[in-house]
Design a protein around this motif. Structure first.
Motif, PDB file in Angstrom:
ATOM      1  N   TRP A 486      -3.082  -2.940  -8.537  1.00  0.00           N
ATOM      2  CA  TRP A 486      -3.543  -4.234  -8.041  1.00  0.00           C
ATOM      3  C   TRP A 486      -4.976  -4.142  -7.533  1.00  0.00           C
ATOM      4  CZ3 TRP A 486      -5.050  -3.497  -3.080  1.00  0.00           C
ATOM      5  CH2 TRP A 486      -4.401  -2.517  -2.337  1.00  0.00           C
ATOM      6  N   THR A 487      -5.618  -5.323  -7.457  1.00  0.00           N
ATOM      7  CA  THR A 487      -6.974  -5.433  -6.921  1.00  0.00           C
ATOM      8  C   THR A 487      -7.054  -6.653  -6.015  1.00  0.00           C
ATOM      9  OG1 THR A 487      -8.021  -4.386  -8.838  1.00  0.00           O
ATOM     10  CG2 THR A 487      -9.412  -5.813  -7.491  1.00  0.00           C
ATOM     11  N   VAL A 488      -7.693  -6.494  -4.883  1.00  0.00           N
ATOM     12  CA  VAL A 488      -8.060  -7.611  -4.004  1.00  0.00           C
ATOM     13  C   VAL A 488      -9.579  -7.585  -3.904  1.00  0.00           C
ATOM     14  CG1 VAL A 488      -7.880  -8.618  -1.699  1.00  0.00           C
ATOM     15  CG2 VAL A 488      -5.904  -7.439  -2.717  1.00  0.00           C
ATOM     16  N   ALA A 489     -10.238  -8.662  -4.332  1.00  0.00           N
ATOM     17  CA  ALA A 489     -11.701  -8.633  -4.414  1.00  0.00           C
ATOM     18  C   ALA A 489     -12.300  -9.956  -3.956  1.00  0.00           C
ATOM     19  CB  ALA A 489     -12.143  -8.325  -5.847  1.00  0.00           C
ATOM     20  N   ASN A 490     -13.474  -9.856  -3.362  1.00  0.00           N
ATOM     21  CA  ASN A 490     -14.295 -11.025  -3.001  1.00  0.00           C
ATOM     22  C   ASN A 490     -13.527 -12.006  -2.124  1.00  0.00           C
ATOM     23  OD1 ASN A 490     -16.148  -9.840  -4.752  1.00  0.00           O
ATOM     24  ND2 ASN A 490     -15.487 -11.087  -6.474  1.00  0.00           N
ATOM     25  N   GLY A 516       2.421  -1.407   2.289  1.00  0.00           N
ATOM     26  CA  GLY A 516       3.392  -0.336   2.154  1.00  0.00           C
ATOM     27  C   GLY A 516       3.380   0.154   0.723  1.00  0.00           C
ATOM     28  N   HIS A 517       2.926   1.377   0.494  1.00  0.00           N
ATOM     29  CA  HIS A 517       2.632   1.845  -0.855  1.00  0.00           C
ATOM     30  C   HIS A 517       3.731   2.748  -1.416  1.00  0.00           C
ATOM     31  CE1 HIS A 517      -1.164   0.004  -0.182  1.00  0.00           C
ATOM     32  NE2 HIS A 517      -1.558   0.887   0.717  1.00  0.00           N
ATOM     33  N   SER A 518       3.713   2.891  -2.728  1.00  0.00           N
ATOM     34  CA  SER A 518       4.720   3.652  -3.465  1.00  0.00           C
ATOM     35  C   SER A 518       4.078   4.838  -4.162  1.00  0.00           C
ATOM     36  CB  SER A 518       5.411   2.759  -4.504  1.00  0.00           C
ATOM     37  OG  SER A 518       5.988   1.628  -3.901  1.00  0.00           O
ATOM     38  N   PHE A 519       4.922   5.748  -4.631  1.00  0.00           N
ATOM     39  CA  PHE A 519       4.420   6.841  -5.438  1.00  0.00           C
ATOM     40  C   PHE A 519       3.687   6.280  -6.663  1.00  0.00           C
ATOM     41  CE2 PHE A 519       8.060   8.863  -3.274  1.00  0.00           C
ATOM     42  CZ  PHE A 519       7.384   9.910  -2.653  1.00  0.00           C
ATOM     43  N   CYS A 520       2.541   6.885  -6.980  1.00  0.00           N
ATOM     44  CA  CYS A 520       1.759   6.557  -8.183  1.00  0.00           C
ATOM     45  C   CYS A 520       1.075   5.194  -8.122  1.00  0.00           C
ATOM     46  CB  CYS A 520       2.615   6.626  -9.448  1.00  0.00           C
ATOM     47  SG  CYS A 520       3.420   8.205  -9.694  1.00  0.00           S
ATOM     48  N   GLU A 521       1.184   4.494  -7.027  1.00  0.00           N
ATOM     49  CA  GLU A 521       0.557   3.174  -6.923  1.00  0.00           C
ATOM     50  C   GLU A 521      -0.961   3.310  -6.895  1.00  0.00           C
ATOM     51  OE1 GLU A 521       0.466  -0.469  -3.654  1.00  0.00           O
ATOM     52  OE2 GLU A 521       2.305   0.672  -3.981  1.00  0.00           O
ATOM     53  N   ILE A 522      -1.648   2.366  -7.559  1.00  0.00           N
ATOM     54  CA  ILE A 522      -3.111   2.343  -7.580  1.00  0.00           C
ATOM     55  C   ILE A 522      -3.566   0.994  -7.031  1.00  0.00           C
ATOM     56  CG2 ILE A 522      -5.189   2.415  -9.012  1.00  0.00           C
ATOM     57  CD1 ILE A 522      -3.623   4.133 -10.986  1.00  0.00           C
ATOM     58  N   GLY A 523      -4.387   1.012  -5.991  1.00  0.00           N
ATOM     59  CA  GLY A 523      -4.846  -0.226  -5.390  1.00  0.00           C
ATOM     60  C   GLY A 523      -6.333  -0.186  -5.098  1.00  0.00           C
ATOM     61  N   LEU A 524      -6.976  -1.358  -5.162  1.00  0.00           N
ATOM     62  CA  LEU A 524      -8.407  -1.466  -4.886  1.00  0.00           C
ATOM     63  C   LEU A 524      -8.661  -2.699  -4.041  1.00  0.00           C
ATOM     64  CD1 LEU A 524     -11.437  -0.777  -5.313  1.00  0.00           C
ATOM     65  CD2 LEU A 524     -11.318  -2.116  -7.428  1.00  0.00           C
ATOM     66  N   ILE A 525      -9.358  -2.508  -2.911  1.00  0.00           N
ATOM     67  CA  ILE A 525      -9.841  -3.608  -2.081  1.00  0.00           C
ATOM     68  C   ILE A 525     -11.363  -3.504  -2.076  1.00  0.00           C
ATOM     69  CG2 ILE A 525      -9.821  -4.672   0.207  1.00  0.00           C
ATOM     70  CD1 ILE A 525      -7.141  -3.199   0.697  1.00  0.00           C
ATOM     71  N   GLU A 526     -12.055  -4.507  -2.604  1.00  0.00           N
ATOM     72  CA  GLU A 526     -13.510  -4.395  -2.674  1.00  0.00           C
ATOM     73  C   GLU A 526     -14.195  -5.724  -2.380  1.00  0.00           C
ATOM     74  OE1 GLU A 526     -15.015  -3.274  -6.466  1.00  0.00           O
ATOM     75  OE2 GLU A 526     -13.954  -4.840  -7.563  1.00  0.00           O
ATOM     76  N   ASN A 527     -15.395  -5.616  -1.829  1.00  0.00           N
ATOM     77  CA  ASN A 527     -16.256  -6.774  -1.551  1.00  0.00           C
ATOM     78  C   ASN A 527     -15.548  -7.805  -0.680  1.00  0.00           C
ATOM     79  OD1 ASN A 527     -18.149  -5.543  -3.285  1.00  0.00           O
ATOM     80  ND2 ASN A 527     -17.280  -6.590  -5.057  1.00  0.00           N
TER      81      ASN A 527
END
Length: 624
Positions: A486-490, A516-527
């Motif tokens: 997932w991505t949360v941006a701007n 609350g994160h899981s194994f192998c989860e990929i997340g990005l919070i930017e800007n």
């Protein structure tokens, strides 16, 4: 005197149009040039609606600016008459022939003229200043410069001109032309009417059964062996058209069943590509409509020889610079739903593609998967629909969450993701409650967005003006998110915590983003920017035990990145709350963020250590 016209051919898209024509000063209107335009050697048909102008310079001195030329549709040429001004200076003249239709530039092709000095009648002087053959030889030597021949000198000049034109965008060799010139056409069959007028395809009606239409080209096109071609759909009128696909054909035989585009491909400029294994003729475009499809739309179709995609400028021609690299047509369909406060039951498409709340748009999606994706686009405005819907409704005893449950391969965007201030989600969970008795348990399951399972999604371009709910944003994959990304941006988070809950009075530790994160989860919070109103924690996370229903060969830790964010002097907390650790550590990377009061690594029983590696990268790209 009857002046014979000089004939020249200009190949569109070619960088080899620097044919040098020798002329002289003083040849007053004795030079008339007919230019024929071609693409891949085939003559381009000129229309009466087209016009042409000439721009020219000699050694960077403008000698012609928007001088009218004649578009001769009978002979299919553009006729340019050289003027006194064009021939006023001797030297190398770069002349651009600009062909337009309306406000659109169709093409601009360049020709070089070698303008010699005046001939002096009755004298042996070949040029002014040359009194002998010796001086003539000096003139030739000067023209050669440091090159071994005049041709070599001109090659250098051509290269310099190309570089100058590229930097100043005087001309553009990346223009492309539409090879699919459709004949006007109209037919009604199986409930669907299709028409073609000036290369625009229009459809209307509802199909009673499957139907194929074959739209003829005015001139057949040969796709040459080994060359790349691409097909794109442009200028769709709306997004209600469903169930149509387009692809090139020869007669009633599709060139390749894999080379097709549906109308949804146009919404993000997707193209289909094809490289012929042998020469193939295209003389029509097949349009296939499935059974029981409502079609009410129009579009243009672009077929070009290139390995890139051009932005569509004109039904017949392309003139804009090619920007994005070509990508293969994806193996999924993207649908678009639109949300606006102005939509109501009287809006066309209401409840199908148009909604007045993000929640209702999201709830309408039931067939989302990897191959069938959705983007919900939210118009500018302030949205209080969830606040209104759940006002005064206690969460005590309620199973689940209240708010938008983010779905797999469903994406959430504001109308302009780079202007989050214009699209505001406002939710005060205390609305409808008596604040003197309001407790955290009444509002703990409310949040604008919940990520509660294994999903691929993003949220972009919103302002969250929220308080008295669980968090401003809740990213809780719950241990099932083995493939979550997932991505949360701007986004902007104006977060007021739970200040109006009697059991949270004076507490400011409720985070803006609770995760609350899981194994192998990929997340990005930017800007993103956090504006704390009653809050000291910006981001707080914890890992989850493996709650997936399948065995993992290795429990790879989650990887979360926070980049280019302003935390408003709040802190970041990375926490371990479970005794089950990953085989490879969880990693939190904080990259070039500002106004962080503190980064904490925490754990609580049954954990005996914090299973997070925290990397910080500052503005100097130094990693700690």
């Amino acid at each position: 005197m009857n002046i014979n016209h000089t004939k020249m051919t200009l190949e569109i898209n070619s960088c080899k149009n620097y044919e040098v024509l020798e002329v002289r000063q003083g040849d007053k209107k004795s030079r008339i040039i007919d230019f024929t335009f071609t693409v891949n050697g085939e003559i381009v048909d000129l229309a009466s609606t087209m016009s042409a102008k000439v721009n020219a310079t000699v050694d960077d001195v403008i000698v012609a600016e928007d001088v009218a030329a004649v578009v001769d549709t009978e002979n299919n040429v553009v006729t340019v008459t050289l003027t006194d001004t064009m021939l006023a200076l001797s030297g190398l003249c770069k002349m651009d022939i600009v062909l337009t239709e309306g406000d659109e530039i169709i093409t601009a092709e360049t020709v070089c003229l070698r303008i010699g000095k005046k001939v002096i009648n009755g004298d042996s002087k070949p040029y002014v200043g040359a009194s002998s053959i010796t001086e003539l030889m000096k003139e030739i030597a000067t023209a050669r410069g440091g090159s071994n021949s005049l041709g070599a000198r001109l090659d250098t000049v051509n290269a310099n001109l190309a570089e100058k034109a590229d930097s100043s965008e005087l001309f553009d060799v990346t223009k492309s032309i539409n090879l699919a010139n459709l004949a006007d056409y109209s037919q009604h069959q199986n409930g669907v009417t299709i028409t073609v007028s000036k290369n625009k395809i229009s459809l209307s009606g509802t199909s009673t059964s499957a139907v194929n239409f074959y739209l003829k080209l005015k001139r057949a096109v040969t796709l040459e062996k080994g060359k790349a071609y691409c097909l794109s759909l442009q200028n769709f009128a709306n997004i209600t058209n469903g169930g149509c696909v387009f692809y090139p054909a020869n007669g009633q035989t599709a060139i390749s069943s894999s080379w097709l585009l549906s109308e949804v491909s146009a919404f993000k400029n997707a193209v289909a590509t094809y490289t012929a294994t042998e020469n193939v003729t295209v003389n029509s475009i097949k349009v296939a409509v499935a059974t029981n499809r409502l079609v009410d739309n129009s579009c243009n179709l672009q077929l070009e020889q290139n390995n890139k995609k051009s932005a569509y400028a004109n039904p017949d021609f392309i003139s804009e610079r090619i920007k994005p690299e070509l990508y293969q047509a994806p193996d999924y369909t993207m649908h678009y739903l639109h949300v606006s406060n102005s939509y109501n039951e009287n809006t066309d498409g209401f409840g199908v593609t148009k909604f007045n709340s993000i929640l209702s748009a999201n709830d309408s999606i039931i067939d989302n998967n990897y191959h069938n994706r959705y983007t919900i686009i939210v118009a500018q405005g302030t949205y209080t629909d969830m606040q209104d819907r759940y006002a005064g409704m206690s969460d005590v005893g309620f199973v689940g969450y209240r708010g938008v449950m983010m779905k797999d391969y469903v994406y959430y965007e504001s109308e302009n993701i780079y202007n989050p201030q214009a699209t505001i989600i406002k939710w005060d969970g205390a609305t409808g409650f008596d604040k003197s008795t309001l407790k955290s348990a009444d509002i703990i399951k409310k949040c604008p967005f919940h990520l509660d399972s294994n999903v691929h999604t993003h949220i972009k371009g919103f302002t969250f003006d929220c308080k008295n709910i669980r968090y401003a944003l809740h990213l809780e994959s719950g241990g099932t998110g083995y493939a979550t990304e997932w991505t949360v941006a701007n986004c902007i988070f104006k977060w007021g915590g739970r200040a109006d809950c009697v059991d949270y009075s004076g507490k400011t530790t409720v985070p803006a983003l609770g995760c609350g994160h899981s194994f192998c989860e990929i997340g990005l919070i930017e800007n993103c920017k956090i504006i704390p109103i009653n809050c000291t924690v910006g981001y707080q996370n914890h890992e989850n035990a493996d709650n997936s229903d399948f065995g993992l060969s290795i429990k790879t830790g989650s990887s979360i990145t926070i980049r280019n964010c302003d935390f408003g002097n709040t802190e970041i907390q990375a926490r371990t709350l479970k005794g089950e650790y990953s085989d490879t550590p969880n990693v939190l990377t904080v990259d070039r963020c500002v106004n962080i009061s503190e980064i904490k690594k925490l754990y609580a029983a049954p954990a005996d250590h914090c299973d997070w590696i925290v990397n910080t990268i500052n503005s100097k790209n130094e990693q700690n």
